[in-house]
Scaffold this motif. Structure first.
Motif, mmCIF file in Angstrom:
data_model
loop_
_atom_site.group_PDB
_atom_site.id
_atom_site.type_symbol
_atom_site.label_atom_id
_atom_site.label_comp_id
_atom_site.label_asym_id
_atom_site.label_seq_id
_atom_site.Cartn_x
_atom_site.Cartn_y
_atom_site.Cartn_z
ATOM 1 N N THR A 117 0.841 -1.192 0.000
ATOM 2 C CA THR A 117 0.000 0.000 0.000
ATOM 3 C C THR A 117 0.878 1.244 0.000
ATOM 4 O O THR A 117 1.682 1.441 0.920
ATOM 5 C CB THR A 117 -0.923 0.031 1.228
ATOM 6 N N VAL A 118 0.752 2.050 -1.027
ATOM 7 C CA VAL A 118 1.540 3.280 -1.147
ATOM 8 C C VAL A 118 0.585 4.460 -1.210
ATOM 9 O O VAL A 118 -0.344 4.478 -2.012
ATOM 10 C CB VAL A 118 2.425 3.255 -2.407
ATOM 11 N N ARG A 119 0.823 5.429 -0.357
ATOM 12 C CA ARG A 119 -0.015 6.625 -0.365
ATOM 13 C C ARG A 119 0.633 7.686 -1.270
ATOM 14 O O ARG A 119 1.083 7.375 -2.362
ATOM 15 C CB ARG A 119 -0.248 7.102 1.059
ATOM 16 N N GLU A 120 0.734 8.908 -0.826
ATOM 17 C CA GLU A 120 1.227 9.962 -1.708
ATOM 18 C C GLU A 120 2.733 9.818 -1.981
ATOM 19 O O GLU A 120 3.508 9.451 -1.089
ATOM 20 C CB GLU A 120 0.972 11.335 -1.080
ATOM 21 N N ILE A 121 3.123 10.136 -3.200
ATOM 22 C CA ILE A 121 4.538 10.205 -3.544
ATOM 23 C C ILE A 121 4.781 11.485 -4.327
ATOM 24 O O ILE A 121 3.854 12.087 -4.872
ATOM 25 C CB ILE A 121 5.014 8.980 -4.354
ATOM 26 N N ALA A 122 6.045 11.905 -4.396
ATOM 27 C CA ALA A 122 6.393 13.114 -5.135
ATOM 28 C C ALA A 122 6.295 12.863 -6.638
ATOM 29 O O ALA A 122 6.311 11.720 -7.102
ATOM 30 C CB ALA A 122 7.806 13.554 -4.772
ATOM 31 N N ASP A 123 6.217 13.946 -7.397
ATOM 32 C CA ASP A 123 6.258 13.844 -8.853
ATOM 33 C C ASP A 123 7.686 13.814 -9.373
ATOM 34 O O ASP A 123 7.946 13.282 -10.453
ATOM 35 C CB ASP A 123 5.516 15.032 -9.475
ATOM 36 N N LEU A 124 8.615 14.360 -8.573
ATOM 37 C CA LEU A 124 10.013 14.397 -8.985
ATOM 38 C C LEU A 124 10.888 14.476 -7.742
ATOM 39 O O LEU A 124 10.560 15.187 -6.794
ATOM 40 C CB LEU A 124 10.275 15.624 -9.878
ATOM 41 N N VAL A 125 11.994 13.734 -7.771
ATOM 42 C CA VAL A 125 12.991 13.794 -6.701
ATOM 43 C C VAL A 125 14.180 14.612 -7.209
ATOM 44 O O VAL A 125 14.688 14.358 -8.310
ATOM 45 C CB VAL A 125 13.452 12.388 -6.278
ATOM 46 N N VAL A 126 14.621 15.579 -6.406
ATOM 47 C CA VAL A 126 15.705 16.471 -6.800
ATOM 48 C C VAL A 126 16.766 16.477 -5.700
ATOM 49 O O VAL A 126 16.435 16.557 -4.516
ATOM 50 C CB VAL A 126 15.190 17.904 -7.037
ATOM 51 N N HIS A 127 18.037 16.411 -6.110
ATOM 52 C CA HIS A 127 19.161 16.397 -5.172
ATOM 53 C C HIS A 127 19.963 17.688 -5.337
ATOM 54 O O HIS A 127 20.877 17.756 -6.165
ATOM 55 C CB HIS A 127 20.057 15.186 -5.435
ATOM 56 N N PRO A 128 19.641 18.743 -4.581
ATOM 57 C CA PRO A 128 20.375 20.001 -4.732
ATOM 58 C C PRO A 128 21.835 19.852 -4.321
ATOM 59 O O PRO A 128 22.162 19.128 -3.377
ATOM 60 C CB PRO A 128 19.620 20.961 -3.809
ATOM 61 N N ARG A 129 22.702 20.579 -5.035
ATOM 62 C CA ARG A 129 24.145 20.487 -4.764
ATOM 63 C C ARG A 129 24.616 21.512 -3.739
ATOM 64 O O ARG A 129 25.716 21.402 -3.209
ATOM 65 C CB ARG A 129 24.913 20.678 -6.076
ATOM 66 N N GLY A 130 23.804 22.522 -3.484
ATOM 67 C CA GLY A 130 24.171 23.558 -2.540
ATOM 68 C C GLY A 130 23.037 24.550 -2.395
ATOM 69 O O GLY A 130 21.982 24.426 -3.025
ATOM 70 N N LYS A 131 23.253 25.570 -1.562
ATOM 71 C CA LYS A 131 22.141 26.476 -1.257
ATOM 72 C C LYS A 131 21.735 27.320 -2.449
ATOM 73 O O LYS A 131 20.574 27.756 -2.531
ATOM 74 C CB LYS A 131 22.461 27.340 -0.051
ATOM 75 N N GLU A 132 22.644 27.561 -3.411
ATOM 76 C CA GLU A 132 22.239 28.296 -4.604
ATOM 77 C C GLU A 132 21.236 27.489 -5.417
ATOM 78 O O GLU A 132 20.293 28.043 -5.984
ATOM 79 C CB GLU A 132 23.465 28.660 -5.442
ATOM 80 N N ASP A 133 21.464 26.168 -5.504
ATOM 81 C CA ASP A 133 20.477 25.306 -6.157
ATOM 82 C C ASP A 133 19.129 25.401 -5.459
ATOM 83 O O ASP A 133 18.075 25.489 -6.105
ATOM 84 C CB ASP A 133 20.937 23.843 -6.144
ATOM 85 N N VAL A 134 19.152 25.381 -4.128
ATOM 86 C CA VAL A 134 17.895 25.437 -3.370
ATOM 87 C C VAL A 134 17.176 26.749 -3.642
ATOM 88 O O VAL A 134 15.943 26.776 -3.829
ATOM 89 C CB VAL A 134 18.155 25.255 -1.863
#
Length: 572
Positions: A117-134
């Motif tokens: 049973t799986v409830r909500e999941i994200a549409d995309l997973v993102v791995h920021p490299r640093g705070k500028e990416d964020v």
């Protein structure tokens, strides 16, 4: 004549395969296991009326591959824009990855995932490299009204990671996992939020080699999830460590923070103390991703002097005596222990049996007046300068004896220290046979401790064949916490949720805080409005509206800030 071997359940030694449900809910290292001891096994059978036959067949183990038809709802243009910020290698729309980073380590998540049973999941997973990416990601998502969720260590036990409205999940621990600066003069470390506990502590312990300092340091924060939680996670959930009685809770260790919010970045200042009006700095702690993304935090660090550590353990004749002594120690003004914990009679007796106390030692305790069903075990350590640790240990021993305790030496606390991070590894073993072990904790003042302990225990024990072990492990002059460990058999996740909800009802009814160190998330959110009151919630919602006017940061009930009225829980 050959001796018949003792039956043992087929506790799993098989690491979960990549891409399976079990790979998501297994605690910790997939290749690491700790199984219930023979004494644990005997206790479970006796308590739950089970036989060896009940342990010959496992329930759903969740070893099937995650197979879902959940297409991303982001447009190709939105995905391309995010990929342009972090690089295509740092995004994923793979359904397993989207599921993996949508889940923490709650019992109900394990119960549901094991059955597919799986409830909500994200549409995309993102791995920021640093705070500028964020900054770029949050600005783009604000412009496009795309929900943003944050995943760091993944040890959440309050449904805090669930992407209730899809959108983007930011995984902070992939790249943002380093100490950026160590200031020996100020004894502070500037840290990225995705740094795991062991890496953080090792870097501080090795400060002369890594940063050229004269001294070695410690962070002083050691939650049971230490190996699999992160510095940022400690801060945004108001965590507490096992040595917090001396070093302080996570919130006490924070000097300054930097957040990226939809309305811009905010960085608080590095002063040790200020009198410049109400502190936004304090309001950001514990915000659980609802105001913005924590991208840097400056933490207090302490001199690392493990050679001065002192161990102690005592047995009190009663829980009441243990509590009274602990209050005197906490209010004694002579210094504080680092680790300090007292177990109520049920936890004490079960612990002694599970650790295999010899019958001769038990008879000795009984002869001295420490009877089963009454006695209270105390374990602890003292840290700091050598003169300090000797003084504090001596004062603790004197206080404990004044309350009728007998000294048990250092064995118990040393043994606990060696195994303090491994207990959660047993949860999948028990779940495989339909047994649930879980915890809830509450802060409480000294004058209300016994009412809370008795009231919550009475509710838990009213459920037939349910174990309830309780200890206090974080101490303040004004009170402590009560940590309720409950074990029972549950057929369905709905049954478990109903029982867990009843415990929270009774914690609130008997005057405990809804959480002491695990945060709120979505699990406790239905109770928070009545617990804090409308006036405090209005303040938090005003902050939310200021930092996040389009409600893209962790929407869907986190902290109860945007919870549907029909889901709010009223006091019993």
């Amino acid at each position: 004549m050959s001796r018949k071997s003792t039956f043992r359940p087929d506790w799993s030694e098989i690491p979960p395969a990549d891409g399976t449900y079990r790979a998501i809910f297994k605690y910790g290292d997939p290749h690491r296991f700790k199984h219930p001891s023979d004494n644990w096994y005997a206790m479970l059978k006796a308590e739950f009326g089970m036989t060896d036959a009940d342990f010959r067949r496992k329930r759903a183990e969740g070893r099937e591959p995650v197979a879902l038809d959940r297409r991303s709802r982001l447009s190709a243009g939105q995905v391309d824009a995010l990929a342009a910020i972090v690089g295509t290698e740092n995004i994923s729309s793979d359904v397993f990855q989207r599921t993996r980073f949508a889940y923490g380590k709650t019992t109900e998540e394990m119960m549901e995932l094991s059955r597919g049973t799986v409830r909500e999941i994200a549409d995309l997973v993102v791995h920021p490299r640093g705070k500028e990416d964020v900054r770029s990601i949050v600005a783009f998502c604000h412009q496009e009204t795309i929900p943003v969720y944050v995943f760091s260590g993944g040890s959440s036990v309050n449904l805090g990671l669930r992407p209730a409205r899809g959108g983007v999940t930011l995984v902070m621990s992939t790249h943002m996992n380093k100490i950026l600066a160590l200031n020996e003069t100020n004894q502070t470390a500037r840290v990225q939020p995705g740094m795991f506990g062991p890496a953080y502590e090792a870097a501080l312990n090795q400060a002369p080699e890594r940063f050229g300092t004269r001294r070695r340091f410690t962070g002083g924060h050691f939650p049971q999830s230490f190996e699999y939680s992160t510095v940022g996670g400690w801060v945004v959930t108001l965590g507490s460590g096992q040595a917090s009685t001396y070093y302080g809770d996570a919130a006490d260790l924070v000097i300054s923070q930097e957040y990226v919010t939809p309305t811009g970045s905010i960085r608080t200042l590095d002063y040790p103390a200020t009198a410049t009006g109400p502190k936004v700095h304090d309001m950001l702690k514990g915000s659980e991703g609802t105001f913005g993304v924590l991208v840097e935090v400056t933490m207090k660090v302490f001199r690392h002097m493990p050679g001065n550590r002192r161990y102690f353990s005592f047995m009190f004749p009663s829980w009441e005596a243990g509590v009274a002594a602990s209050r005197d120690i906490s209010q004694g003004e002579f210094g504080r222990p680092a680790v300090y914990r007292i177990s109520d009679p049920e936890e004490t007796d079960r612990g002694l049996k599970l650790y295999g106390i010899p019958s001769l030692a038990d008879r000795f305790l009984v002869k001295r007046g420490f009877h089963p069903g009454q006695r209270c075990l105390c374990l602890g350590t003292v840290e700091g300068d050598g003169d300090y640790t000797r003084l504090v240990k001596r004062k603790i021993r004197k206080t404990a004896r004044r309350h009728g305790a007998i000294g048990l030496g250092s064995y118990g606390s040393r043994k606990w220290e060696k195994t303090r991070y491994t207990e959660p590894f047993m949860r999948e073993d028990l779940h495989d046979y339909g047994i649930v072990i879980d915890t809830l904790e509450a802060s409480v003042t000294w004058d209300n401790l016994h009412a809370l302990h008795q009231g919550v225990r009475a509710y838990i024990k009213s459920r037939p064949r349910t174990i309830c072990m309780t200890h206090a492990s974080h101490f303040y002059p004004q009170g402590t916490n009560l940590y309720f460990i409950f074990i029972g058999r549950f057929e369905h996740a709905d049954d478990y949720r109903a029982f867990q909800g009843g415990i929270l009802d009774h914690i609130q009814k008997f005057g405990g805080s809804l959480s002491h160190h695990h945060g709120i998330g979505r699990m406790i959110a239905p109770w928070i409005e009545h617990h804090l009151g409308k006036e405090q919630m209005d303040v938090l919602r005003a902050l939310k509206k200021h930092f996040d006017p389009r409600n893209i940061m962790n929407p869907g009930g986190q902290l109860g800030l945007d919870l549907d009225e029909t889901l709010k829980r009223k006091p019993i």
